[in-house]
Design an enzyme around this catalytic site. Structure first.
Site, PDB file in Angstrom:
ATOM      1  N   SER A  20       2.955   3.530   7.658  1.00 22.46           N
ATOM      2  CA  SER A  20       2.796   2.206   8.277  1.00 22.46           C
ATOM      3  C   SER A  20       1.414   1.992   8.868  1.00 22.46           C
ATOM      4  CB  SER A  20       3.876   1.969   9.359  1.00 22.46           C
ATOM      5  OG  SER A  20       5.164   2.118   8.813  1.00 22.46           O
ATOM      6  N   ARG A  21       0.423   2.701   8.349  1.00 27.20           N
ATOM      7  CA  ARG A  21      -0.970   2.602   8.807  1.00 27.20           C
ATOM      8  C   ARG A  21      -1.159   3.042  10.258  1.00 27.20           C
ATOM      9  NH1 ARG A  21      -3.851  -0.817   5.146  1.00 27.20           N
ATOM     10  NH2 ARG A  21      -2.666  -0.785   3.193  1.00 27.20           N
ATOM     11  N   LEU A  22      -0.179   3.768  10.814  1.00 25.20           N
ATOM     12  CA  LEU A  22      -0.277   4.262  12.191  1.00 25.20           C
ATOM     13  C   LEU A  22      -0.852   5.679  12.171  1.00 25.20           C
ATOM     14  CD1 LEU A  22       3.100   2.885  13.585  1.00 25.20           C
ATOM     15  CD2 LEU A  22       0.803   1.912  13.828  1.00 25.20           C
TER      16      LEU A  22
ATOM     17  N   ALA B 189       0.822  -1.205   0.000  1.00 24.45           N
ATOM     18  CA  ALA B 189       0.000   0.000   0.000  1.00 24.45           C
ATOM     19  C   ALA B 189       0.858   1.258   0.000  1.00 24.45           C
ATOM     20  CB  ALA B 189      -0.907   0.009   1.223  1.00 24.45           C
TER      21      ALA B 189
END
Length: 229
Positions: free
Chosen positions: A206-208, A21
């Site tokens: 990192s999707r954080l 992604a």
């Protein structure tokens, strides 16, 4: 029946030859940056989106659910107004799917996605119809053909073919021929979503992601909480 379960799409959106992604790196969101209430915060973010040339930042996904079946439906609409009472969209409230949903379950959600800023805003709350008097000012800003179209379209009803719709348009044009001031149809107008929850989401690597949720407290004020991504 075929038992083939091969994937037609797998992890779309990767960059180059990778399926990983895309990483969000354009910003961060801290508690200290937030306004005291979600309306002021949305106004700040919306104006930033406009200044950053986000394409049609008023575009929003309106989601509704029918009861008692619980079937959910969603569609893309435009937010046309926002004040301290809520967010307003306009549509047909006589025959449309959303009209049937809201009649049985007067609650809705809105989702804004501003790709250029890697930001999302979610709104949830009860929904209420605006009166014709409240809806008329916006209706008057529409081009004449769109005002005629609002009268002609029985939104979401089955059409025999395109010509049936065009005939209805001709009938309405004849009805209002030579008349510039056209009244808003009684089955058409605004729907205001009154927020009980508003979430501001800023993409991070990192999707954080950074997520902050506004919810109403017992005193009518707003509580702000950071949510885990």
């Amino acid at each position: 029946m075929s038992s083939d379960t091969s994937k037609r799409i797998f992890a779309p959106g990767g960059l180059g030859d990778t399926n990983q992604a895309q990483q969000y790196t354009k910003g961060a969101l801290e508690y200290s940056q937030l306004q005291d209430n979600p309306f002021a915060q949305f106004d700040t973010w919306f104006k930033h989106a406009q200044a950053s040339d986000v394409r049609q930042p008023e575009t929003v996904i309106l989601s509704t659910a029918e009861l008692p079946s619980g079937r959910v439906s969603a569609r893309t609409v435009y937010m046309k107004e926002m004040d301290d009472r809520g967010f307003v969209v306009y549509s047909n409230w006589g025959t449309s799917r959303k009209a049937h949903d809201v009649t049985s379950n007067p609650r809705a959600s809105l989702t804004f996605w501003w790709y250029e800023l890697e930001r999302q805003v979610r709104v949830e709350g009860p929904a209420e119809r605006l009166s014709s008097d409240e809806s008329q000012p916006y209706y008057d800003t529409r081009i004449r053909a769109s005002r005629i179209g609002a009268w002609a379209s029985q939104q979401s009803e089955v059409l025999r073919d395109r010509s049936e719709l065009e005939e209805r348009v001709k009938e309405v044009e004849k009805k209002f021929e030579g008349q510039e001031d056209i009244p808003v149809p009684d089955f058409w107008g605004g729907l205001r979503v009154r927020p009980e929850m508003v979430e501001f989401w800023q993409g991070r690597p990192s999707r954080l992601h950074d997520r902050f949720r506004y919810t109403k407290d017992e005193g009518g004020g707003w509580k702000i909480e950071r949510l885990s991504p």
